[in-house]
Design a protein around this motif. Structure first.
Motif, PDB file in Angstrom:
ATOM      1  N   GLN A 116       0.803  -1.576   0.011  1.00 14.22           N
ATOM      2  CA  GLN A 116       0.100   0.538   0.049  1.00 14.22           C
ATOM      3  C   GLN A 116       0.609   1.382   0.498  1.00 14.22           C
ATOM      4  O   GLN A 116       2.015   1.375   0.875  1.00 14.22           O
ATOM      5  CB  GLN A 116      -1.175   0.022   1.256  1.00 14.22           C
ATOM      6  CG  GLN A 116      -1.968  -1.204   1.186  1.00 14.22           C
ATOM      7  CD  GLN A 116      -3.383  -0.922   2.696  1.00 14.22           C
ATOM      8  OE1 GLN A 116      -2.478  -0.184   3.582  1.00 14.22           O
ATOM      9  NE2 GLN A 116      -3.540  -1.987   2.738  1.00 14.22           N
ATOM     10  N   GLU A 117       0.265   2.028  -0.684  1.00 17.44           N
ATOM     11  CA  GLU A 117       1.409   3.240  -1.001  1.00 17.44           C
ATOM     12  C   GLU A 117       2.849   3.660  -1.006  1.00 17.44           C
ATOM     13  O   GLU A 117       3.789   3.922  -0.008  1.00 17.44           O
ATOM     14  CB  GLU A 117       1.189   4.365   0.779  1.00 17.44           C
ATOM     15  CG  GLU A 117      -0.629   4.789   0.042  1.00 17.44           C
ATOM     16  CD  GLU A 117      -1.341   5.269   1.474  1.00 17.44           C
ATOM     17  OE1 GLU A 117       0.179   6.356   2.132  1.00 17.44           O
ATOM     18  OE2 GLU A 117      -2.159   5.475   1.092  1.00 17.44           O
ATOM     19  N   ASN A 118       3.292   2.120  -1.381  1.00 21.26           N
ATOM     20  CA  ASN A 118       5.043   2.141  -2.077  1.00 21.26           C
ATOM     21  C   ASN A 118       5.013   1.446  -0.745  1.00 21.26           C
ATOM     22  O   ASN A 118       6.625   1.379  -0.328  1.00 21.26           O
ATOM     23  CB  ASN A 118       5.247   2.813  -2.343  1.00 21.26           C
ATOM     24  CG  ASN A 118       4.841   3.928  -4.093  1.00 21.26           C
ATOM     25  OD1 ASN A 118       4.772   2.718  -4.779  1.00 21.26           O
ATOM     26  ND2 ASN A 118       4.826   4.803  -4.195  1.00 21.26           N
ATOM     27  N   ASN A 138       9.309   0.326   2.544  1.00 30.31           N
ATOM     28  CA  ASN A 138       9.761   1.632   2.713  1.00 30.31           C
ATOM     29  C   ASN A 138       9.721   1.791   1.030  1.00 30.31           C
ATOM     30  O   ASN A 138      11.225   1.736   0.573  1.00 30.31           O
ATOM     31  CB  ASN A 138       9.264   3.098   2.988  1.00 30.31           C
ATOM     32  CG  ASN A 138       8.863   4.592   2.232  1.00 30.31           C
ATOM     33  OD1 ASN A 138       8.706   3.970   0.821  1.00 30.31           O
ATOM     34  ND2 ASN A 138       8.611   5.537   2.934  1.00 30.31           N
TER      35      ASN A 138
END
Length: 165
Positions: A116-118, A138
Motif C-alpha cells: 500500500q502506498e509503495n 518503504n
C-alpha cells in the motif's frame, strides 16, 4: 555406490524441475496482474508437505519514477523421497515481468502481507515475532539494499537484496 550417486542426480533434477515450474507460475501471477491474489500449488506431490504459495502484491512507484512489480513466493520443493524444504522470498520484477532481484526472508511468516502506498506492510504478528504487526518496508525511495523488521523487544531480522544479474 552407483545407485547412491544416481539417486542424488534424480533429486537434484526433481528440485530443478520444481524450480522451473515455480518460475512459470510466478510469470502467470505477474501476467494475470490481480493484486492480492494468492496462488497455491502442490509442486512436490508429497503427503505432509506444504504447498507452494505465490502472491502478487502489485506495483511500486519510486520517487525516481521507476516501476516494479512485487510478489511473494513460498517455494516448497523435494529434497528426498520423504522430505520437503521451503524458501520464502520477496521477488521484484520490472514492468515487462523480467526478474530484477529478491529479498530472501527465510520463513513464510516473514513475508509481507500487502503493498500500500509503495510500502510492504505486515498486518499480523507471528508466534515468534510479536512486533511485526504494523511494520513496513518503504520502497518509495527505491529498493533498499537491506531492511530491518523488529520482531521482539530484543531484536528482529535484517534482510538483504540480491540482484538478478
Amino acid at each position: 555406490m552407483c545407485l547412491l550417486i544416481l539417486s542424488s542426480f534424480t533429486i537434484i533434477d526433481k528440485a530443478s524441475s520444481e524450480y522451473i515450474k515455480l518460475q512459470k507460475l510466478e510469470q502467470l501471477a505477474l501476467k494475470e496482474n490481480i493484486i492480492g491474489k494468492a496462488y497455491l500449488y502442490d509442486l512436490t506431490g508429497k503427503k505432509g508437505c506444504n504447498k507452494t504459495r505465490i502472491k502478487y502484491l502489485g506495483v511500486v512507484r519510486t520517487n525516481q519514477r521507476k516501476l516494479y512489480k512485487v510478489l511473494t513466493s513460498f517455494f516448497v520443493f523435494s529434497t528426498s523421497n520423504d522430505m520437503c524444504h521451503g524458501t520464502s522470498k520477496i521477488k521484484i520484477y520490472d514492468m515487462k515481468n523480467r526478474y530484477v532481484g529478491e529479498y530472501y526472508v527465510g520463513m513464510p511468516e516473514s513475508l509481507p502481507d500487502t503493498l500500500q502506498e509503495n510500502k510492504l506492510l505486515y498486518l499480523e504478528n507471528s508466534e515468534d515475532c510479536n512486533l511485526r504487526k504494523t511494520r513496513f518496508i518503504n520502497l518509495a525511495n527505491g529498493l533498499p539494499k537491506t531492511f530491518f523488521i523488529p520482531c521482539t523487544k530484543d531484536g528482529g531480522d535484517e534482510y538483504s537484496f540480491s540482484n538478478g544479474n
